[in-house]
Motif scaffolding. Structure first.
Motif, PDB file in Angstrom:
ATOM      1  N   PHE A  13      -0.297  -8.145   1.122  1.00  0.00           N
ATOM      2  CA  PHE A  13      -1.650  -8.345   0.610  1.00  0.00           C
ATOM      3  C   PHE A  13      -2.694  -7.776   1.568  1.00  0.00           C
ATOM      4  O   PHE A  13      -3.642  -7.105   1.148  1.00  0.00           O
ATOM      5  CB  PHE A  13      -1.915  -9.831   0.365  1.00  0.00           C
ATOM      6  CG  PHE A  13      -3.294 -10.102  -0.151  1.00  0.00           C
ATOM      7  CD1 PHE A  13      -3.620  -9.802  -1.465  1.00  0.00           C
ATOM      8  CD2 PHE A  13      -4.278 -10.613   0.681  1.00  0.00           C
ATOM      9  CE1 PHE A  13      -4.908 -10.018  -1.940  1.00  0.00           C
ATOM     10  CE2 PHE A  13      -5.558 -10.829   0.211  1.00  0.00           C
ATOM     11  CZ  PHE A  13      -5.883 -10.534  -1.106  1.00  0.00           C
ATOM     12  N   MET A  14      -2.513  -8.021   2.847  1.00  0.00           N
ATOM     13  CA  MET A  14      -3.439  -7.474   3.841  1.00  0.00           C
ATOM     14  C   MET A  14      -3.494  -5.952   3.758  1.00  0.00           C
ATOM     15  O   MET A  14      -4.570  -5.346   3.792  1.00  0.00           O
ATOM     16  CB  MET A  14      -2.998  -7.885   5.252  1.00  0.00           C
ATOM     17  CG  MET A  14      -3.216  -9.324   5.603  1.00  0.00           C
ATOM     18  SD  MET A  14      -2.579  -9.632   7.272  1.00  0.00           S
ATOM     19  CE  MET A  14      -3.302 -11.232   7.608  1.00  0.00           C
ATOM     20  N   ASP A  15      -2.319  -5.326   3.674  1.00  0.00           N
ATOM     21  CA  ASP A  15      -2.275  -3.862   3.650  1.00  0.00           C
ATOM     22  C   ASP A  15      -2.983  -3.287   2.429  1.00  0.00           C
ATOM     23  O   ASP A  15      -3.568  -2.191   2.503  1.00  0.00           O
ATOM     24  CB  ASP A  15      -0.827  -3.383   3.689  1.00  0.00           C
ATOM     25  CG  ASP A  15      -0.176  -3.577   5.048  1.00  0.00           C
ATOM     26  OD1 ASP A  15      -0.878  -3.960   5.993  1.00  0.00           O
ATOM     27  OD2 ASP A  15       1.043  -3.360   5.157  1.00  0.00           O
ATOM     28  N   ARG A  16      -2.957  -4.004   1.334  1.00  0.00           N
ATOM     29  CA  ARG A  16      -3.669  -3.536   0.140  1.00  0.00           C
ATOM     30  C   ARG A  16      -5.180  -3.581   0.328  1.00  0.00           C
ATOM     31  O   ARG A  16      -5.933  -2.902  -0.393  1.00  0.00           O
ATOM     32  CB  ARG A  16      -3.246  -4.356  -1.070  1.00  0.00           C
ATOM     33  CG  ARG A  16      -1.855  -4.009  -1.562  1.00  0.00           C
ATOM     34  CD  ARG A  16      -1.780  -2.607  -2.153  1.00  0.00           C
ATOM     35  NE  ARG A  16      -2.629  -2.492  -3.323  1.00  0.00           N
ATOM     36  CZ  ARG A  16      -2.298  -2.951  -4.526  1.00  0.00           C
ATOM     37  NH1 ARG A  16      -1.112  -3.536  -4.715  1.00  0.00           N
ATOM     38  NH2 ARG A  16      -3.116  -2.811  -5.547  1.00  0.00           N
ATOM     39  N   CYS A  42       0.852  -1.188   0.000  1.00  0.00           N
ATOM     40  CA  CYS A  42       0.000   0.000   0.000  1.00  0.00           C
ATOM     41  C   CYS A  42       0.885   1.234   0.000  1.00  0.00           C
ATOM     42  O   CYS A  42       1.834   1.345   0.788  1.00  0.00           O
ATOM     43  CB  CYS A  42      -0.900  -0.014   1.236  1.00  0.00           C
ATOM     44  SG  CYS A  42      -1.888   1.478   1.456  1.00  0.00           S
ATOM     45  N   MET A  43       0.601   2.181  -0.887  1.00  0.00           N
ATOM     46  CA  MET A  43       1.385   3.408  -0.989  1.00  0.00           C
ATOM     47  C   MET A  43       0.724   4.570  -0.237  1.00  0.00           C
ATOM     48  O   MET A  43       1.199   5.694  -0.260  1.00  0.00           O
ATOM     49  CB  MET A  43       1.569   3.790  -2.462  1.00  0.00           C
ATOM     50  CG  MET A  43       2.213   2.689  -3.303  1.00  0.00           C
ATOM     51  SD  MET A  43       3.814   2.145  -2.682  1.00  0.00           S
ATOM     52  CE  MET A  43       4.808   3.573  -3.061  1.00  0.00           C
ATOM     53  N   GLU A  44      -0.400   4.288   0.406  1.00  0.00           N
ATOM     54  CA  GLU A  44      -1.155   5.289   1.181  1.00  0.00           C
ATOM     55  C   GLU A  44      -1.461   6.536   0.348  1.00  0.00           C
ATOM     56  O   GLU A  44      -1.347   7.674   0.811  1.00  0.00           O
ATOM     57  CB  GLU A  44      -0.411   5.662   2.463  1.00  0.00           C
ATOM     58  CG  GLU A  44      -1.353   5.733   3.639  1.00  0.00           C
ATOM     59  CD  GLU A  44      -0.648   5.853   4.981  1.00  0.00           C
ATOM     60  OE1 GLU A  44      -1.364   5.852   5.986  1.00  0.00           O
ATOM     61  OE2 GLU A  44       0.585   5.954   5.024  1.00  0.00           O
ATOM     62  N   ILE A  45      -1.891   6.281  -0.882  1.00  0.00           N
ATOM     63  CA  ILE A  45      -2.279   7.360  -1.785  1.00  0.00           C
ATOM     64  C   ILE A  45      -3.631   7.940  -1.376  1.00  0.00           C
ATOM     65  O   ILE A  45      -3.920   9.111  -1.559  1.00  0.00           O
ATOM     66  CB  ILE A  45      -2.365   6.830  -3.238  1.00  0.00           C
ATOM     67  CG1 ILE A  45      -1.024   6.216  -3.646  1.00  0.00           C
ATOM     68  CG2 ILE A  45      -2.780   7.924  -4.213  1.00  0.00           C
ATOM     69  CD1 ILE A  45      -1.104   5.384  -4.924  1.00  0.00           C
ATOM     70  N   TYR A  46      -4.476   7.060  -0.833  1.00  0.00           N
ATOM     71  CA  TYR A  46      -5.839   7.401  -0.419  1.00  0.00           C
ATOM     72  C   TYR A  46      -6.733   7.822  -1.575  1.00  0.00           C
ATOM     73  O   TYR A  46      -7.710   8.541  -1.386  1.00  0.00           O
ATOM     74  CB  TYR A  46      -5.852   8.443   0.697  1.00  0.00           C
ATOM     75  CG  TYR A  46      -5.643   7.816   2.053  1.00  0.00           C
ATOM     76  CD1 TYR A  46      -6.643   7.032   2.634  1.00  0.00           C
ATOM     77  CD2 TYR A  46      -4.455   7.966   2.741  1.00  0.00           C
ATOM     78  CE1 TYR A  46      -6.448   6.424   3.865  1.00  0.00           C
ATOM     79  CE2 TYR A  46      -4.249   7.371   3.973  1.00  0.00           C
ATOM     80  CZ  TYR A  46      -5.258   6.604   4.529  1.00  0.00           C
ATOM     81  OH  TYR A  46      -5.074   6.010   5.743  1.00  0.00           O
ATOM     82  N   ALA A  47      -6.397   7.358  -2.783  1.00  0.00           N
ATOM     83  CA  ALA A  47      -7.332   7.529  -3.887  1.00  0.00           C
ATOM     84  C   ALA A  47      -8.582   6.686  -3.649  1.00  0.00           C
ATOM     85  O   ALA A  47      -9.646   6.964  -4.213  1.00  0.00           O
ATOM     86  CB  ALA A  47      -6.672   7.125  -5.202  1.00  0.00           C
ATOM     87  N   CYS A  48      -8.464   5.694  -2.779  1.00  0.00           N
ATOM     88  CA  CYS A  48      -9.587   4.791  -2.501  1.00  0.00           C
ATOM     89  C   CYS A  48     -10.737   5.482  -1.777  1.00  0.00           C
ATOM     90  O   CYS A  48     -11.852   4.936  -1.711  1.00  0.00           O
ATOM     91  CB  CYS A  48      -9.113   3.571  -1.714  1.00  0.00           C
ATOM     92  SG  CYS A  48      -8.238   3.958  -0.185  1.00  0.00           S
ATOM     93  N   ILE A  49     -10.505   6.680  -1.234  1.00  0.00           N
ATOM     94  CA  ILE A  49     -11.599   7.360  -0.532  1.00  0.00           C
ATOM     95  C   ILE A  49     -12.691   7.822  -1.499  1.00  0.00           C
ATOM     96  O   ILE A  49     -13.796   8.156  -1.079  1.00  0.00           O
ATOM     97  CB  ILE A  49     -11.097   8.560   0.301  1.00  0.00           C
ATOM     98  CG1 ILE A  49     -10.453   9.617  -0.590  1.00  0.00           C
ATOM     99  CG2 ILE A  49     -10.135   8.092   1.380  1.00  0.00           C
ATOM    100  CD1 ILE A  49     -10.066  10.876   0.170  1.00  0.00           C
ATOM    101  N   LYS A  50     -12.380   7.808  -2.809  1.00  0.00           N
ATOM    102  CA  LYS A  50     -13.384   8.221  -3.792  1.00  0.00           C
ATOM    103  C   LYS A  50     -14.440   7.144  -4.004  1.00  0.00           C
ATOM    104  O   LYS A  50     -15.637   7.432  -4.053  1.00  0.00           O
ATOM    105  CB  LYS A  50     -12.714   8.552  -5.124  1.00  0.00           C
ATOM    106  CG  LYS A  50     -11.718   9.704  -5.056  1.00  0.00           C
ATOM    107  CD  LYS A  50     -11.009   9.883  -6.384  1.00  0.00           C
ATOM    108  CE  LYS A  50      -9.959  10.974  -6.305  1.00  0.00           C
ATOM    109  NZ  LYS A  50      -9.210  11.101  -7.589  1.00  0.00           N
ATOM    110  N   ASN A  51     -13.975   5.894  -4.155  1.00  0.00           N
ATOM    111  CA  ASN A  51     -14.935   4.818  -4.467  1.00  0.00           C
ATOM    112  C   ASN A  51     -14.595   3.486  -3.814  1.00  0.00           C
ATOM    113  O   ASN A  51     -15.210   2.474  -4.118  1.00  0.00           O
ATOM    114  CB  ASN A  51     -15.016   4.614  -5.986  1.00  0.00           C
ATOM    115  CG  ASN A  51     -13.662   4.338  -6.609  1.00  0.00           C
ATOM    116  OD1 ASN A  51     -12.697   4.032  -5.923  1.00  0.00           O
ATOM    117  ND2 ASN A  51     -13.594   4.442  -7.928  1.00  0.00           N
ATOM    118  N   GLY A  52     -13.605   3.469  -2.915  1.00  0.00           N
ATOM    119  CA  GLY A  52     -13.241   2.232  -2.241  1.00  0.00           C
ATOM    120  C   GLY A  52     -12.391   1.295  -3.067  1.00  0.00           C
ATOM    121  O   GLY A  52     -12.185   0.145  -2.682  1.00  0.00           O
ATOM    122  N   GLN A  53     -11.864   1.783  -4.182  1.00  0.00           N
ATOM    123  CA  GLN A  53     -11.028   0.949  -5.045  1.00  0.00           C
ATOM    124  C   GLN A  53      -9.591   1.432  -5.013  1.00  0.00           C
ATOM    125  O   GLN A  53      -9.324   2.640  -5.058  1.00  0.00           O
ATOM    126  CB  GLN A  53     -11.555   0.965  -6.477  1.00  0.00           C
ATOM    127  CG  GLN A  53     -12.923   0.330  -6.618  1.00  0.00           C
ATOM    128  CD  GLN A  53     -13.410   0.315  -8.055  1.00  0.00           C
ATOM    129  OE1 GLN A  53     -12.690   0.700  -8.970  1.00  0.00           O
ATOM    130  NE2 GLN A  53     -14.635  -0.135  -8.254  1.00  0.00           N
TER     131      GLN A  53
END
Length: 200
Positions: free
Chosen positions: A97-100, A48-59
């Protein structure tokens, strides 16, 4: 037919934890489940790169092999996870894998706003682990990590198969008791999922 995903987290292809997982897989198949095995070392998965792009749609925004495994996970009713112990936790392959799956945590608790600790678990998880020492707290760190990893997958930590005092490749083959325990756990998982889901 219930579906189970079996995740091999060992850096060794024929490691002791994978040997036990294969026993659980055989038990689950005997119990009537369809089981798909995934060997994490065969996939390209970035931390995980902790980009936090996932806050938009969970992906997750990282483009690698992670979504392929995630699709298999989300299609499964049961999860088997096997990892040896490294510094009182899971292997690097497993932890990456867990962190992703942080993207799933974001989806569940930020986007969908589910209450922590109150979500209904729709899956059951089996954790298999092997450690070299006989320490009383050998598995404590890994168990806590796995419990919360399963939580983001809406799975309960249903059962564990934990083996102490095994390190060198193939050593677990001399532990008939643990091999039998793993086989029985896989079969029981298949049966428990069938009962829960109304399969006959």
């Amino acid at each position: 037919m219930v579906k189970i995903i079996a995740i091999h987290g060992s850096p060794r292809r024929e490691g002791n934890s994978s040997t036990l997982l294969k026993q659980a897989v055989a038990g689950a198949r005997q119990g009537g489940a369809h089981v798909e095995e995934v060997v994490l070392r065969d996939y390209t998965i970035s931390p995980c790169m902790e980009i936090y792009a996932c806050i938009k749609n969970g992906q997750c925004a990282i483009r690698d092999d992670f979504p392929e495994i995630l699709e298999k996970l989300e299609a499964s009713e049961g999860i088997m996870l096997a990892s040896p112990i490294f510094f009182y936790s899971v292997s690097a392959h497993t932890k990456i894998f867990m962190d992703r799956c942080q993207s799933l945590w974001v989806r569940k608790y930020w986007i969908e706003k589910q209450e922590l600790g109150k979500a209904h678990n729709t899956r059951k998880g089996l954790f298999i682990s092997v450690g070299a020492t006989g320490g009383k707290k050998l598995f404590d760190g890994a168990l806590l990590t796995v419990k919360y990893f399963f939580d983001v997958l809406s799975a309960s930590l249903w059962k564990t198969v934990l083996c102490r005092g095994v390190d060198r490749k193939g050593e677990v083959n001399g532990r008939a008791d643990v091999l039998q325990e793993a086989f029985a756990a896989g079969r029981e998982l298949a049966k428990a999922l069938q009962i829960e889901d109304g399969y006959k």
